[in-house]
Write a protein that holds these residues in place. Structure first.
Motif, PDB file in Angstrom:
ATOM      1  N   TYR A 178       0.863  -1.185   0.000  1.00 41.70           N
ATOM      2  CA  TYR A 178       0.000   0.000   0.000  1.00 41.70           C
ATOM      3  C   TYR A 178       0.900   1.235   0.000  1.00 41.70           C
ATOM      4  CZ  TYR A 178      -3.785  -3.157   1.395  1.00 41.70           C
ATOM      5  OH  TYR A 178      -4.707  -4.164   1.452  1.00 41.70           O
ATOM      6  N   LEU A 179       0.853   1.986  -1.085  1.00 47.18           N
ATOM      7  CA  LEU A 179       1.665   3.188  -1.218  1.00 47.18           C
ATOM      8  C   LEU A 179       0.748   4.408  -1.155  1.00 47.18           C
ATOM      9  CD1 LEU A 179       4.389   4.587  -1.836  1.00 47.18           C
ATOM     10  CD2 LEU A 179       3.818   4.371  -4.271  1.00 47.18           C
ATOM     11  N   MET A 280       4.657   8.654 -12.226  1.00 46.14           N
ATOM     12  CA  MET A 280       3.897   7.434 -11.973  1.00 46.14           C
ATOM     13  C   MET A 280       3.822   6.593 -13.241  1.00 46.14           C
ATOM     14  SD  MET A 280       0.626   8.283  -9.516  1.00 46.14           S
ATOM     15  CE  MET A 280       0.308   6.511  -9.381  1.00 46.14           C
ATOM     16  N   ASN A 285       2.845  -0.260 -12.335  1.00 45.63           N
ATOM     17  CA  ASN A 285       2.561  -0.195 -10.900  1.00 45.63           C
ATOM     18  C   ASN A 285       3.792   0.236 -10.094  1.00 45.63           C
ATOM     19  OD1 ASN A 285      -0.041  -0.964 -11.338  1.00 45.63           O
ATOM     20  ND2 ASN A 285       0.150  -3.015 -10.469  1.00 45.63           N
ATOM     21  N   TYR A 297       4.285  -0.911  -6.259  1.00 43.93           N
ATOM     22  CA  TYR A 297       3.169  -0.978  -5.322  1.00 43.93           C
ATOM     23  C   TYR A 297       2.118  -1.944  -5.856  1.00 43.93           C
ATOM     24  CZ  TYR A 297       1.010   2.193  -8.717  1.00 43.93           C
ATOM     25  OH  TYR A 297       0.518   2.757  -9.882  1.00 43.93           O
ATOM     26  N   CYS A 300      -2.368   2.065  -4.691  1.00 46.54           N
ATOM     27  CA  CYS A 300      -1.797   3.395  -4.465  1.00 46.54           C
ATOM     28  C   CYS A 300      -2.894   4.409  -4.174  1.00 46.54           C
ATOM     29  CB  CYS A 300      -0.978   3.826  -5.682  1.00 46.54           C
ATOM     30  SG  CYS A 300      -0.252   5.479  -5.545  1.00 46.54           S
ATOM     31  N   ILE A 477      -5.799   2.652  -8.236  1.00 45.18           N
ATOM     32  CA  ILE A 477      -5.394   3.992  -7.813  1.00 45.18           C
ATOM     33  C   ILE A 477      -6.616   4.726  -7.267  1.00 45.18           C
ATOM     34  CG2 ILE A 477      -4.449   6.215  -8.521  1.00 45.18           C
ATOM     35  CD1 ILE A 477      -2.878   4.799 -10.672  1.00 45.18           C
TER      36      ILE A 477
END
Length: 654
Positions: A178-179, A280, A285, A297, A300, A477
């Motif tokens: 989990y970012l 990004m 990912n 990640y 996110c 996301i």
């Protein structure tokens, strides 16, 4: 010394046992009338011809074997204990370094959550050892060895690292399940929500600020009303109810070291400070930081918040004017403005919204104490002119003036220049204002820097990342907080810039990241205080261009922000919000709503209407009634008499 005593305690029974066996044998061989003879003949000590063998040889072998076994056991025990001891010391030192680098407060806030229980399990503890009372002649063991968990219970308050303890650069984890991008309220709320639903989750927060997650409202409210001159350094303050707390959500001991995130068995929340995500790769990912480090990640969250707007005339005015202008948003902005306010004669605040009016009242208090001139100017006719009805905006303006602030309304800035060590603000109507420093409080621009590289849509009307009702921008996301332009299933597409929305949206995003798939339906609220005696709470769409109906009553000593926080026990009023006490409004059949206009607005309720339906409510000096307001907006019904609806808030009770 402690380890030697521990080993000896384990070996002592063996030594005593072998000694007893020898003495018993001697007694059998040489006892006479219950006494050991002073001289034992050699023949009594041996059954063999050489005088040594048989049972005595067995005893000797037993003692020797015991001695060799004891030495071997001692060596193995000491090595194992030393290894565990060193691992624990290394863990404590790494957390000390992190705490010193962040220079964060030390108070552990009592917030009930499954996260805290899980966090304590992530830190390994040494095996329990027998308790040994040190002898008077032996020195006491070092504090770190005797109580290795003292750091976690009370984080260090040292402001400077001890000699030879400069922390090394933090190793960035290569992967985070989990970012969370951004270190504000929304990210922190999401992290807690994720950990509550997935106790073993590994969460990494990346923030470009040097600070751990903290709350922003006190920066323009309570911090300015503290009498302690050390507040800018400690960032501890007293709420309106007199209780002291820290601006930080949690102390450094709450978080785990980013270097240990991937290896920590029970997961946790790690914060990577002073790092900015600049790119990004949605397909891959992964993200890239400003130092070219990459982090992959699984899921996110973008919670990048916003950037304070500046006036174009100030941006074009030159570097000297910019250096004397504060864009108020972060901790460093509060510290800088606090220092400026103690060293200049005049400060001008440009902006009449929430932030500008709160700072004007806060600095006005300092004006009465030190003689500082505080000026507030804005293009509207009165304070909060874009939010409050005109009559209430005018009343608020008079309140701000009574706080020692010089108010200049309907002011459009034409140019700003520096002359004779003074800033000269030229207004379009010809007025000229001279000051030493400017605070630009003219709104927030959502931070959407990652939109281009991530291929995310930015809303053309409201700004911010365009997301659905579940706050989702892509399959993995999510977006929360100020940067999210979301679809409200009751009020349509919106973007909200307030603390409670950051909490609500962050929590919802965290739940959905763990598979909840919940839509945004819990209406967030916001509040603003013009000091400890006047404040209001609002929900929904509050726009002064909409038709409004206001119902007011005489206020009492209980109808102030100070009294409200004393009753609820919290200074962040949204923390006590629930929906469980909401009731359905009782509607009368009176045909026409009545608007009450009074010269003195002690307390009351203002309804904002769109197509005869209530879409927004302001509770003026009325507190702890937000669940009722939320229920009215959620129902979305027309009401024949809003005076009757106002009775639900008990504004006429003393």
């Amino acid at each position: 010394m402690l380890k030697c005593r521990t080993v000896w305690k384990k070996l002592a029974p063996l030594a005593r046992a072998s000694s007893n066996v020898c003495r018993q044998n001697l007694r059998k061989a040489g006892l006479n009338n219950g006494r050991i003879p002073t001289c034992v003949p050699a023949a009594h000590m041996s059954t063999g011809p050489q005088g040594f063998g048989g049972d005595n040889l067995k005893y000797a072998l037993l003692v020797g074997a015991t001695f060799v076994g004891g030495i071997t056991y001692a060596i193995l025990t000491l090595k194992g204990d030393q290894k565990r001891f060193q691992e624990r010391i290394d863990e404590i030192e790494s957390r000390q370094h992190k705490a010193l680098a962040q220079q964060s407060p030390t108070e552990v806030q009592p917030e009930a959550s499954a996260v805290e229980a899980t966090e304590t399990e992530a830190v390994p503890s040494p095996e329990p050892e027998p308790e040994v009372t040190p002898s008077p002649e032996e020195p006491s063991p070092p504090a770190e060895a005797a109580a290795p968990d003292a750091e976690a219970a009370a984080p260090s308050e040292t402001t400077e690292p001890p000699p030879d303890s400069t922390p090394a650069s933090v190793k960035v984890p290569q992967h985070a399940p989990y970012l969370l991008i951004g270190g504000g309220t929304a990210s922190f709320a999401a992290a807690r929500s994720i950990r509550a639903r997935d106790p073993g989750a590994k969460v990494l927060i990346v923030t470009d600020e040097p600070d751990l997650p903290y709350m922003r409202p006190p920066l323009s409210k309570e911090l300015w009303f503290a009498d302690d001159p050390s507040v800018p350094e400690t960032l501890r303050f007293k709420q309106w109810n007199g209780k002291e707390r820290s601006i930080y959500f949690q102390p450094p001991s709450f978080y785990i070291n980013p270097e240990n995130l991937e290896s920590t068995e029970n997961g946790g929340v790690a914060v990577l400070t002073s790092k900015k995500v600049v790119y990004m790769d949605v397909r891959g990912n992964k993200v890239k930081l400003d130092d070219d480090t990459e982090i992959s990640y699984d899921k996110c969250l973008i919670a990048t918040g916003g950037i304070p707007r500046n006036l174009q005339v100030i941006e074009r005015a030159g570097e000297e004017v910019k250096q004397r202008t504060t864009l108020f948003r972060k901790i460093e902005d509060f510290k800088a403005l606090d220092k400026v306010s103690r060293n200049v004669n005049s400060i001008t605040i440009v902006g009449g919204g929430f932030l500008g009016s709160e700072l004007a009242c806060a600095l006005g208090r300092r004006a009465t104490e030190t003689g500082l001139e505080v000026i507030q100017m804005y293009p509207e006719k009165g304070n909060m002119g874009k939010v409050l009805p005109e009559y209430l905006s005018n009343w608020t303006t008079e309140k701000v003036k009574r706080e020692g602030v010089k108010v200049i309304s309907e002011a459009l800035v034409k140019s700003v220049s520096c002359k004779d060590d003074k800033l000269e603000i030229q207004l379009k109507d010809g007025r000229l204002v001279k000051t030493d420093h400017i605070v630009a409080a003219v709104g927030l621009e959502p931070n959407v820097d990652l939109a281009k590289s991530a291929g995310l849509e930015v809303d053309s009307d409201f700004g911010g990342y365009r997301v659905n009702a579940e706050l989702q921008a892509r399959s993995n996301i999510w977006v929360a907080g100020d940067a999210a332009c979301f679809y409200d299933i009751r009020l349509g597409r919106r973007r909200v810039e307030h603390h409670d929305h950051a909490v609500v949206s962050g929590r919802l995003a965290g739940e959905n990241m763990t598979g909840a798939n919940k839509p945004y339906w819990h209406q967030s609220m916001f509040w603003s205080d013009l000091g400890p005696d006047v404040g209001y709470e609002a929900i929904g769409i509050v726009d002064s261009s909409l038709p409004t109906v206001g119902v007011f009553a005489k206020a009492t000593a209980k109808d102030t922000p100070r009294a409200a926080t004393e009753k609820s026990g919290t200074g962040i009023r949204s923390e006590s919000e629930t929906e469980d006490t909401a009731t359905s409004p009782v509607v009368s059949v009176t045909p026409t709503p009545t608007v009450q206009h009074r010269d003195e607005y002690g307390k009351g309720v203002i309804f904002y209407l769109r197509d005869k339906v209530v879409v927004g409510i302001i509770l003026w000096n009325v507190f702890n009634r937000m669940p009722i307001a939320r229920k009215i907006i959620k129902d979305g019904e027309e009401h024949a008499d809003l005076n009757e609806v106002a009775k639900l808030f008990n504004i006429h009770e003393d």
